[in-house]
Motif scaffolding. Sequence first.
Motif, mmCIF file in Angstrom:
data_model
loop_
_atom_site.group_PDB
_atom_site.id
_atom_site.type_symbol
_atom_site.label_atom_id
_atom_site.label_comp_id
_atom_site.label_asym_id
_atom_site.label_seq_id
_atom_site.Cartn_x
_atom_site.Cartn_y
_atom_site.Cartn_z
ATOM 1 N N PHE A 1 0.633 -0.752 -0.340
ATOM 2 C CA PHE A 1 -0.597 -0.170 -0.448
ATOM 3 C C PHE A 1 1.077 1.204 0.572
ATOM 4 O O PHE A 1 1.603 1.612 0.715
ATOM 5 N N HIS A 2 0.673 1.619 -0.964
ATOM 6 C CA HIS A 2 1.729 3.316 -1.036
ATOM 7 C C HIS A 2 0.784 4.501 -0.469
ATOM 8 O O HIS A 2 -0.565 4.164 -0.352
ATOM 9 N N PRO A 3 1.268 5.425 0.117
ATOM 10 C CA PRO A 3 0.703 6.834 0.474
ATOM 11 C C PRO A 3 -0.217 7.225 -0.743
ATOM 12 O O PRO A 3 0.036 7.248 -1.581
ATOM 13 N N PRO A 4 -1.455 7.446 0.181
ATOM 14 C CA PRO A 4 -2.924 7.870 -0.819
ATOM 15 C C PRO A 4 -2.440 9.727 -1.695
ATOM 16 O O PRO A 4 -1.448 10.097 -1.305
ATOM 17 N N ILE A 5 -2.485 9.379 -2.577
ATOM 18 C CA ILE A 5 -2.012 10.634 -3.640
ATOM 19 C C ILE A 5 -3.314 11.378 -3.361
ATOM 20 O O ILE A 5 -5.038 10.658 -3.518
ATOM 21 N N LYS A 6 -4.178 12.877 -3.695
ATOM 22 C CA LYS A 6 -5.495 13.206 -3.848
ATOM 23 C C LYS A 6 -5.541 13.909 -4.880
ATOM 24 O O LYS A 6 -4.141 15.120 -5.436
ATOM 25 N N PRO A 7 -6.389 14.000 -5.080
ATOM 26 C CA PRO A 7 -7.033 14.521 -6.759
ATOM 27 C C PRO A 7 -6.681 16.107 -6.943
ATOM 28 O O PRO A 7 -6.230 16.305 -7.956
ATOM 29 N N GLU A 8 -7.009 16.359 -6.135
ATOM 30 C CA GLU A 8 -6.752 18.034 -6.685
ATOM 31 C C GLU A 8 -5.760 18.730 -5.885
ATOM 32 O O GLU A 8 -5.266 19.981 -7.060
ATOM 33 N N ASP A 9 -4.469 18.167 -6.249
ATOM 34 C CA ASP A 9 -2.994 18.604 -5.952
ATOM 35 C C ASP A 9 -2.627 17.805 -7.431
ATOM 36 O O ASP A 9 -1.429 17.959 -7.629
ATOM 37 N N TYR A 10 -3.651 17.287 -8.596
ATOM 38 C CA TYR A 10 -2.968 17.304 -9.590
ATOM 39 C C TYR A 10 -4.274 17.821 -10.822
ATOM 40 O O TYR A 10 -5.322 18.150 -10.434
ATOM 41 N N PRO A 11 -3.139 18.911 -11.643
ATOM 42 C CA PRO A 11 -3.979 19.366 -12.994
ATOM 43 C C PRO A 11 -4.998 19.045 -13.677
ATOM 44 O O PRO A 11 -5.874 19.381 -13.893
ATOM 45 N N SER A 12 -4.886 17.371 -13.836
ATOM 46 C CA SER A 12 -5.459 17.111 -15.146
ATOM 47 C C SER A 12 -5.466 14.907 -14.290
ATOM 48 O O SER A 12 -4.844 14.941 -13.805
ATOM 49 N N ARG A 13 -6.953 14.194 -14.875
ATOM 50 C CA ARG A 13 -6.526 12.830 -14.842
ATOM 51 C C ARG A 13 -5.356 12.073 -15.175
ATOM 52 O O ARG A 13 -5.222 11.106 -14.841
ATOM 53 N N LYS A 14 -4.881 12.683 -16.267
ATOM 54 C CA LYS A 14 -3.867 11.767 -16.642
ATOM 55 C C LYS A 14 -2.282 12.332 -16.038
ATOM 56 O O LYS A 14 -1.882 11.153 -15.711
ATOM 57 N N ALA A 15 -2.399 13.793 -15.569
ATOM 58 C CA ALA A 15 -1.467 13.164 -14.920
ATOM 59 C C ALA A 15 -1.996 13.110 -13.159
ATOM 60 O O ALA A 15 -0.655 12.130 -12.326
ATOM 61 N N LEU A 16 -2.551 12.855 -12.643
ATOM 62 C CA LEU A 16 -3.146 11.942 -12.070
ATOM 63 C C LEU A 16 -2.866 10.299 -11.237
ATOM 64 O O LEU A 16 -2.703 9.831 -11.134
ATOM 65 N N SER A 17 -3.424 9.552 -13.660
ATOM 66 C CA SER A 17 -3.354 8.465 -13.413
ATOM 67 C C SER A 17 -1.184 8.137 -13.679
ATOM 68 O O SER A 17 -0.702 7.637 -13.055
ATOM 69 N N ASN A 18 -0.842 9.519 -14.429
ATOM 70 C CA ASN A 18 0.992 9.170 -14.377
ATOM 71 C C ASN A 18 1.596 9.193 -12.977
ATOM 72 O O ASN A 18 2.612 7.802 -12.215
ATOM 73 N N ALA A 19 0.838 9.987 -11.468
ATOM 74 C CA ALA A 19 1.578 9.897 -10.512
ATOM 75 C C ALA A 19 1.208 8.429 -10.161
ATOM 76 O O ALA A 19 2.037 7.932 -8.796
ATOM 77 N N ALA A 20 0.134 8.159 -10.373
ATOM 78 C CA ALA A 20 -0.614 6.576 -9.335
ATOM 79 C C ALA A 20 0.896 5.505 -9.990
ATOM 80 O O ALA A 20 0.981 4.770 -9.463
ATOM 81 N N ARG A 21 0.787 5.676 -11.526
ATOM 82 C CA ARG A 21 1.218 4.201 -12.013
ATOM 83 C C ARG A 21 2.968 5.114 -12.186
ATOM 84 O O ARG A 21 3.475 3.210 -11.422
ATOM 85 N N ALA A 22 3.307 5.798 -11.204
ATOM 86 C CA ALA A 22 5.001 5.823 -10.676
ATOM 87 C C ALA A 22 5.491 4.743 -9.672
ATOM 88 O O ALA A 22 5.755 4.235 -9.353
ATOM 89 N N ALA A 23 4.020 5.431 -8.411
ATOM 90 C CA ALA A 23 4.395 4.420 -7.451
ATOM 91 C C ALA A 23 3.500 3.107 -7.508
ATOM 92 O O ALA A 23 5.087 2.874 -6.520
ATOM 93 N N ILE A 24 3.291 2.782 -7.758
ATOM 94 C CA ILE A 24 3.241 0.947 -8.560
ATOM 95 C C ILE A 24 5.000 0.509 -9.293
ATOM 96 O O ILE A 24 4.642 0.183 -8.422
ATOM 97 N N GLU A 25 4.893 1.337 -10.038
ATOM 98 C CA GLU A 25 6.040 1.084 -10.817
ATOM 99 C C GLU A 25 7.113 0.534 -9.263
ATOM 100 O O GLU A 25 8.005 0.125 -10.122
ATOM 101 N N GLN A 26 7.463 2.025 -8.895
ATOM 102 C CA GLN A 26 9.079 2.045 -8.489
ATOM 103 C C GLN A 26 8.840 0.761 -6.943
ATOM 104 O O GLN A 26 8.945 -0.014 -7.076
ATOM 105 N N GLY A 27 7.133 0.539 -6.761
ATOM 106 C CA GLY A 27 6.894 -0.299 -5.735
ATOM 107 C C GLY A 27 7.243 -1.728 -6.714
ATOM 108 O O GLY A 27 7.355 -2.858 -5.671
ATOM 109 N N SER A 28 6.874 -1.897 -8.054
ATOM 110 C CA SER A 28 6.902 -3.261 -8.530
ATOM 111 C C SER A 28 8.772 -3.524 -8.453
ATOM 112 O O SER A 28 8.785 -5.023 -8.785
ATOM 113 N N GLU A 29 8.998 -2.471 -8.702
ATOM 114 C CA GLU A 29 10.411 -2.771 -9.349
ATOM 115 C C GLU A 29 11.377 -3.648 -7.329
ATOM 116 O O GLU A 29 12.207 -4.238 -7.923
ATOM 117 N N GLU A 30 10.936 -2.446 -6.379
ATOM 118 C CA GLU A 30 11.380 -2.692 -5.228
ATOM 119 C C GLU A 30 11.353 -4.338 -5.011
ATOM 120 O O GLU A 30 11.868 -5.551 -4.196
#
Length: 316
Positions: free
Chosen positions: A275-304
């Motif tokens: 479980f990664h730290p939660p992120i707030k949608p209002e901190d990102y300008p678009s759905r794409k940016a929000l999606s990219n932030a979630a993906r980056a966290a999951i990808e880093q965890g997957s690599e570890e």
Amino acid sequence: MSVAEPHSTRKRNTQRPVFDPDRLFAEESRALQDTFLDRLRARLRAGALLGWAAAGCVGQGSCLLMPGKMFRRFPLFFWSVACRILNIEVRTLGERAGSLTPRADKRRVIYVANHSSWLDVLVLGKVLPAFFIAKQEVRHWPVIGYLTFLGRTIYINRNRQEAGQDVENVINQLRKGYDIAFFPEGTTSKGNGLLPFMSSLFAIAKPVRRPGEPKADDHPSCIIQPVTVAYDRLEGLPVGRHRRSFVFSWFGDMDFGPHLMGLGKWRSMRATVMFHPPIKPEDYPSRKALSNAARAAIEQGSEELRQNRLQDTTHS
């Protein structure tokens, strides 16, 4: 071609031998055990899992008639038993953002996770008190389709014409106070990397508004919690690329029956849910940016997790 190529006399960009562990195995080789006891174990587990699925249909149907939260608690119990039948140990890392009781800040939790196998539903279903989003085809699967229906799974279509209605159906569940879980890759993979995320479903946390259009007052306030799922132990040993792909992962045109039987031959397995730290949608300008932030966290965890860089903490 050999696994390790010798140095040539010509100058190369690197002075090290080229090593590719995947060359050690042919893709047709599934790295499965195949003794009499292995086959017997697989048949017993498949029969037990089918019987438990049938019992689960009755159990969940009964829970829907009971007052309170029994219809939300039963799926956690059901998937826990399913993991036990297959002898899958589930290890959790990090802190889950949601539970069966409302959060203090009244926000709903939307869990987004990577997806490599049908096993992800068992593993996450054991630890997530949330309704899953699934493609419409799952509704028509024998036994599993009816079970997911009773578990209040939200089915969506993949065509763009009905995307808006699908998002609205999910938001209605959030309004009722339920948390949601979905796989933004949209399909399963080999488990050694992430597919591109589809940002459209992130509209449930960050609705699209036309310029000048006021914010909807009835839209539930949400947070996104990225979740990494990795299958990292097989009979007590670390899992490499080949076995991750051809023992655990279910992708392409693989048939369910043979995959289940092959999986059932192994004595023990482990899945880790981070479980990664939660992120707030209002901190990102678009759905794409929000999606990219979630993906980056999951990808880093997957690599570890694939590189076994994290220590054991919690088991469930």
